[in-house]
Design an enzyme around this catalytic site. Structure first.
Site, PDB file in Angstrom:
ATOM      1  N   GLY A   1     -23.636 -95.871 -91.025  1.00 18.30           N
ATOM      2  CA  GLY A   1     -24.512 -95.856 -92.187  1.00 18.30           C
ATOM      3  C   GLY A   1     -25.761 -95.062 -91.907  1.00 18.30           C
ATOM      4  O   GLY A   1     -26.662 -94.944 -92.727  1.00 18.30           O
ATOM      5  N   THR A   2     -25.775 -94.509 -90.721  1.00 24.42           N
ATOM      6  CA  THR A   2     -26.945 -93.809 -90.221  1.00 24.42           C
ATOM      7  C   THR A   2     -27.017 -92.362 -90.696  1.00 24.42           C
ATOM      8  O   THR A   2     -28.062 -91.743 -90.609  1.00 24.42           O
ATOM      9  CB  THR A   2     -26.907 -93.833 -88.691  1.00 24.42           C
ATOM     10  OG1 THR A   2     -25.536 -93.603 -88.293  1.00 24.42           O
ATOM     11  CG2 THR A   2     -27.304 -95.192 -88.168  1.00 24.42           C
TER      12      THR A   2
ATOM     13  N   LEU B   1     -34.063 -84.245 -89.347  1.00 26.44           N
ATOM     14  CA  LEU B   1     -32.936 -83.372 -89.678  1.00 26.44           C
ATOM     15  C   LEU B   1     -32.622 -83.419 -91.168  1.00 26.44           C
ATOM     16  O   LEU B   1     -32.226 -82.420 -91.761  1.00 26.44           O
ATOM     17  CB  LEU B   1     -31.689 -83.799 -88.889  1.00 26.44           C
ATOM     18  CG  LEU B   1     -31.804 -83.693 -87.367  1.00 26.44           C
ATOM     19  CD1 LEU B   1     -30.580 -84.314 -86.699  1.00 26.44           C
ATOM     20  CD2 LEU B   1     -31.967 -82.239 -86.937  1.00 26.44           C
TER      21      LEU B   1
ATOM     22  N   GLY C   1     -33.243 -95.157 -86.120  1.00 30.28           N
ATOM     23  CA  GLY C   1     -32.531 -96.382 -86.467  1.00 30.28           C
ATOM     24  C   GLY C   1     -33.341 -97.645 -86.282  1.00 30.28           C
ATOM     25  O   GLY C   1     -33.168 -98.609 -87.004  1.00 30.28           O
ATOM     26  N   GLU C   2     -34.226 -97.664 -85.321  1.00 27.68           N
ATOM     27  CA  GLU C   2     -34.945 -98.898 -85.015  1.00 27.68           C
ATOM     28  C   GLU C   2     -36.372 -98.913 -85.552  1.00 27.68           C
ATOM     29  O   GLU C   2     -36.861 -99.960 -85.972  1.00 27.68           O
ATOM     30  CB  GLU C   2     -35.019 -99.138 -83.487  1.00 27.68           C
ATOM     31  CG  GLU C   2     -33.940 -98.506 -82.649  1.00 27.68           C
ATOM     32  CD  GLU C   2     -32.615 -99.227 -82.648  1.00 27.68           C
ATOM     33  OE1 GLU C   2     -32.605-100.456 -82.725  1.00 27.68           O
ATOM     34  OE2 GLU C   2     -31.567 -98.542 -82.572  1.00 27.68           O
TER      35      GLU C   2
ATOM     36  N   LYS D   1     -36.206 -87.523 -82.362  1.00 24.20           N
ATOM     37  CA  LYS D   1     -36.468 -88.767 -81.625  1.00 24.20           C
ATOM     38  C   LYS D   1     -35.581 -89.930 -82.046  1.00 24.20           C
ATOM     39  O   LYS D   1     -35.403 -90.862 -81.283  1.00 24.20           O
ATOM     40  CB  LYS D   1     -37.933 -89.176 -81.792  1.00 24.20           C
ATOM     41  CG  LYS D   1     -38.901 -88.375 -80.932  1.00 24.20           C
ATOM     42  CD  LYS D   1     -40.306 -88.942 -81.069  1.00 24.20           C
ATOM     43  CE  LYS D   1     -41.265 -88.299 -80.073  1.00 24.20           C
ATOM     44  NZ  LYS D   1     -42.641 -88.786 -80.288  1.00 24.20           N
TER      45      LYS D   1
ATOM     46  N   PRO E   1     -34.379 -85.403 -94.494  1.00 24.35           N
ATOM     47  CA  PRO E   1     -35.375 -86.354 -94.991  1.00 24.35           C
ATOM     48  C   PRO E   1     -34.781 -87.444 -95.889  1.00 24.35           C
ATOM     49  O   PRO E   1     -35.329 -88.547 -95.952  1.00 24.35           O
ATOM     50  CB  PRO E   1     -36.350 -85.491 -95.805  1.00 24.35           C
ATOM     51  CG  PRO E   1     -35.955 -84.090 -95.608  1.00 24.35           C
ATOM     52  CD  PRO E   1     -34.648 -84.014 -94.882  1.00 24.35           C
ATOM     53  N   LYS E   2     -33.665 -87.145 -96.535  1.00 23.41           N
ATOM     54  CA  LYS E   2     -33.072 -88.144 -97.436  1.00 23.41           C
ATOM     55  C   LYS E   2     -32.442 -89.291 -96.639  1.00 23.41           C
ATOM     56  O   LYS E   2     -32.762 -90.459 -96.843  1.00 23.41           O
ATOM     57  CB  LYS E   2     -32.019 -87.471 -98.325  1.00 23.41           C
ATOM     58  CG  LYS E   2     -31.557 -88.340 -99.482  1.00 23.41           C
ATOM     59  CD  LYS E   2     -30.475 -87.659-100.315  1.00 23.41           C
ATOM     60  CE  LYS E   2     -31.059 -86.769-101.376  1.00 23.41           C
ATOM     61  NZ  LYS E   2     -30.537 -86.986-102.723  1.00 23.41           N
TER      62      LYS E   2
END
Ligand code: FES
Ligand code: FES
Lengths: 750, 174
Positions: free
Chosen positions: A472-473, A636, A710-711, A707, A638-639
């Site tokens: 989903g990333t 990479l 996800g977190e 960088k 923005p959406k």
């Protein structure tokens, strides 16, 4: 004129979007075979003890049931512990489903019913009669403090607390301003919307194709091969689509073991899907008790930081995460003492959940910073700015980049922080108290080992392949963009193949490292394709590129050209034709650079500003506005990047206000093991969210300057909400989630 | 006619259900839910199972145009009903306006709650009750999204409501 294709950095809609919105994307339990069997687990209903009797006869007689497995008839599998250790295993003894009569946690699988259809398996499982000898469960971390210990085998060296620096106790004693409080976080459950499931497709020649819900198809593959002694080439694990995981899918789950076991034993295809209840018995974010002491001089300069964290683990493994070390790198301070311990509970082993460690630890630190700001009497944002640090004092290293000032500035401005009144309970809207709070967020920017294969065919089609995952990333989309950019082709010309264990080696998708790692591997592979093309071009007679070097050429509009002069070049179709090939394919590989790592630390940073409104009488809190500014290097897409942050913020709101696995400590059982009673944020809870990406150039963190995201979105959110609630009500809640009962019980500070 | 879909030897009932415009004559054991019928024998896996208890909305489909949690419906109770699943709304090459809006607004991440969100949103538009963003949030609260795409989902629904001319969304669309 340079051909600025510039696909990277564009807000491209998800490549896999049309499949997902039309129901055509198939998840783990959505694959079929003729003659397929269905498996269903029976979970234990005690937290610790032994099975004294397990009677499966009635279940076996149920129409459609093929076999019922318990520890008594489990087929032979690997014995040695090393065979059970997956890529991200923990120190300790790995849980082996149906191993013996011991029960070590509520919900442990104790039987597996396999039937001709789902309903028969489900219903027959209810007919199994179990008798237990139950022991007294110990599941309350607060009661187990006396039995806490420093993990004897560190999970990772980086998780060990840094050596103390300066004299934290002495400085604390002398400082004019100080606070010291305990913060307690209840356990949380990942609850991705997709249930854990595996479909094992059995073929007559003994090969298995497995669709598994996992964050690492190669991790599942190797686990299955090791545990069942299968030849690696005979097993393929796929996870083309993963319905969320948030860390819960890092390690293989028991349904994978059970489905493969039954498939090999019965020589048929088997599907096993968990129930929502079972999802609560897997890894979870551990309960965590923290003590944070901060001291400052009259101006608010930090004089001392002490942070002790205690986390829960299981009887059989030592789960560890970096909870407290953040306090040693977040702000400038020369007197720091950090410690970390764990305590055994009769629960399943906790596991990484979105921003493991940081989500808990930074919440405590950033709430404490707010408390200190009020103790000193300065603005909470000003306190952070005053203590800004440009290096990593924990590791005595420079930072690859830290655009945190820009985060503070841009988020504060968009939020309107300057209009805040300092006093708690000083802002109101109708019958609601209004509070504004903020926090800083930190996460490590990591590069993991990753490989990728990229091919360019003479008709301009590009294929990218890697055993990476998209949970989903947005992995499909960003790898596409990196490849499209490298070859100057449109995203439509690129096919991304991921989610398959047979593809080039990639670490599990975790720690926010996939974009940086796999993205860089794709770029390296693409550059290798260009290099090969150049070599071929230079063997052509009268090649216009005869004297060019690799770094002087690029691909634009279907031609290999000089970067400096696009007029000079050769169509790559002609190059391939001359070389007698129809495509060029190369491997790319990246790994952390030891020299850079020795000198630099790399972190993602954020500033989170939150508005809450709290009903004056009922004290019902709601988060009405969140502005998050993130410094994460190059963005990479923005959406999809924005969505990652939104997702983190929403889960942070859950951590602040809703999420709590409730254990009945008399029985050691999770009481609220369903989505009606374990509350996650719903539509109505989420109002106005804004995400800002500040500009941050970083040429050291990863080859493509990324960088990872996800977190970071969740880190600091719960603290900012807590600080906003304090500002609104004058009530400081140090026990998360901050539910209404706690707000009602807490006296006003004013 | 589909026959003996769910294994032999079990008592079954005959029902006729229109699924995505196709009439299906089915022999179904009475304890099978619509969700399990779709996801199992019919291989219409676009409809998702998130809880099986009516708590998450992932299984939302349209029954006679109304949004329903299919895990709470026994298939045998649907004789003569018209069921529309996500597969019946549009295909990747020919997306329904709501599906398109979801893609454009990135109103999902993992995509697992998405078919349920979209069916629910289509049902919501038809109900004509949503007049504001607050309404959308309230009336979509039966559909959980653990990826936290809520604000983007609300954006997508607002866009479609605007295009449909719902008041006061009409102005926003112009
Ligand atoms: S699966 Fe039906 S509501 Fe969750
Ligand atoms: S998109 Fe993943 S749960 Fe909603």
């Amino acid at each position: 004129m340079l051909n600025e294709s510039k696909v990277v950095g564009l807000p491209l809609a998800r490549i896999d979007g049309p499949l997902k919105v039309s129901g055509k994307a198939r998840y783990a339990a959505e694959h079929f075979a003729t003659d397929m069997l269905f498996g269903r687990v029976l979970p234990a209903t005690i937290a610790t003890g032994r099975i004294t009797d397990i009677d499966v006869s009635e279940a076996e007689r149920f129409p459609g049931v093929v076999k019922v497995y318990t520890y008594k008839n489990r087929p032979t599998v690997a014995k040695r512990e090393s065979k059970w250790k997956d890529e991200v295993a923990l120190p300790g003894y790995t849980m082996r489903p149906l191993e013996d009569d011991h029960v070590q946690f509520d919900g442990q699988p104790i039987a597996f019913v396999v039937a001709e259809n789902f309903e028969a398996a489900r219903d027959a499982a209810e007919l199994i009669r179990v008798r237990y000898a139950a022991y007294d469960p110990h599941t309350d971390l607060l009661q187990e403090q006396a039995n806490s210990y420093e993990p004897p085998v560190p999970r990772m060296k980086e998780f060990m607390p840094p050596k103390p620096r300066g004299d934290a106790e002495g400085a604390f004693a002398q400082a004019p301003h100080k606070i010291a409080f305990e913060y307690y976080m209840e356990g949380e459950h990942h609850n991705p919307m997709e249930l854990f499931g595996s479909t094992v497709l059995w073929e007559k020649d003994g090969r298995l194709t497995i669709h598994d819900k996992t964050q690492g198809p190669q991790n599942s593959h190797d686990y299955v091969c090791n545990v069942f002694g299968l030849k690696p080439e005979n097993v393929v694990v796929q996870n083309k689509f993963v319905g969320g995981a948030f860390g819960q899918g890092l390690r293989p789950k028991y349904q994978l073991f059970l489905a493969v076991m039954a498939s090999l034993d019965l020589r048929r295809s088997v599907k096993a899907e968990m129930s929502r209840r079972e999802m609560f018995y897997l890894t979870w974010r551990p309960v965590c008790l923290q003590k944070v002491s901060l001291a400052a001089d009259a101006e608010g300069n930090l004089q001392s930081i002490m942070h002790h964290a205690l986390g829960g683990t299981s009887r059989y493994e030592d789960y560890q995460e970096n909870v407290a070390n953040w306090s040693g790198m977040a702000y400038k301070c020369d007197n720091v003492k950090i410690s970390y311990e764990i305590a055994k509970l009769d629960r399943s082993t906790p596991g990484d959940m979105r921003a493991p460690g940081a989500a808990s630890g930074v919440t405590a630190l950033e709430t404490a910073m707010d408390e200190l700001a009020y103790e000193v009497g300065i603005d909470p944002l000003e306190l952070r700015i005053r203590n800004f640090i440009h290096v990593d004092q924990n590791q005595d290293k420079e930072l690859t980049s830290k655009a945190l000032h820009a985060c503070y500035r841009e988020a504060a401005e968009s939020f309107g922080w300057a209009n805040r009144s300092h006093e708690p309970r000083s802002m109101k809207d109708g019958n609601e108290l209004v509070g504004w709070g903020m926090a800083t967020g930190f996460w490590e920017a990591q590069l993991s080992e990753a490989e990728a294969k990229v091919s360019l065919s003479s008709d301009g089609k590009v294929v990218v392949s890697a055993a990476a995952s998209d949970i989903g990333t947005g992995t499909y989309t960003i790898l596409n963009q990196v490849a499209a950019e490298a070859f100057g082709v449109s995203p439509q010309a690129v096919t991304v193949r991921i989610g398959d264990s047979s593809l080039p080696k990639t670490s599990v998708e975790g720690g926010s490292w996939t974009a940086a790692s796999s993205g860089s591997a794709v770029q390296v592979a693409a550059r290798a394709v260009v290099a090969t093309l150049l070599k071929h071009a230079q063997s052509m007679p009268n090649s216009p590129l005869a004297d060019a070097s690799e770094d002087q050429v690029e691909i634009a509009e279907g031609r290999l050209v000089l970067q400096a002069n696009h007029q000079v070049g050769v169509a790559f179709a002609d190059i391939m034709e001359a070389a007698g090939v129809s495509e060029v394919e190369e491997h790319g590989k990246v790994a952390p650079d030891p020299a850079t790592m020795k000198k630099f630390s790399a972190y993602t940073h954020s500033a989170v500003f939150v508005e809450v409104k709290v009903d004056e009488e009922l004290l019902i809190p709601r988060v009405t506005r969140v502005v998050t500014a993130v410094a994460a290097g190059r963005i990479l897409n923005p959406k999809t990047a924005r969505s990652q942050i939104l997702g983190g913020v929403v889960m942070g709101v859950g951590m602040a206000l809703h999420e709590e696995g409730m254990v009945d400590h008399r029985t050691g059982r999770v009481m609220n093991h369903n989505l009606a009673e374990y509350h996650v944020p719903a539509h109505a809870d989420i109002e106005d969210l804004e995400v800002i990406f500040v500009k941050e150039d970083d040429d050291k963190v990863s080859p493509i300057g990324v960088k990872g995201l996800g977190e970071i979105g969740i880190v600091g959110v719960a603290a900012a909400v807590s600080n906003a609630i304090f500002h609104a009500t004058g009530k400081r809640i140090r026990h998360f989630p901050m539910t209404i009962d706690k707000l009602l019980a807490e006296p006003d500070r004013h | 006619m589909d026959s003996a879909l769910l294994g032999s030897g079990l008592p079954t009932c005959s029902v006729n259900i229109s699924i995505n415009g196709e009439n299906r004559s089915l022999d179904i054991p009475p304890w099978v839910t619509l969700l399990d019928l779709l996801r199992g024998p019919l291989e219409l896996t676009g409809t998702k199972k998130g809880c099986d208890h009516g708590q998450c909305g992932a299984c939302t489909v349209l029954i006679n145009g109304e949004r329903v949690n299919s895990c709470l419906k026994l298939a045998v109770s649907l004789d003569g009903a018209e069921v529309t699943t996500i597969e019946g709304l549009g295909t990747p090459d020919n997306l329904h306006p709501m599906q398109k809006a979801f893609v454009e607004h990135d109103a999902f991440q993992c995509g697992y709650c998405t078919p349920g969100q979209i069916c629910s949103a289509v049902g919501l538009v038809k109900e004509g009750r949503a007049r504001s963003r607050a309404d959308i949030r309230e009336l979509m609260s039966g559909n959980l999204c653990r990826c936290g795409a809520y604000s983007n989902i609300a954006d997508a629904i607002e866009e479609v409501l605007g295009a449909e001319g719902a008041q006061p969304y009409k102005e926003a669309a112009e």
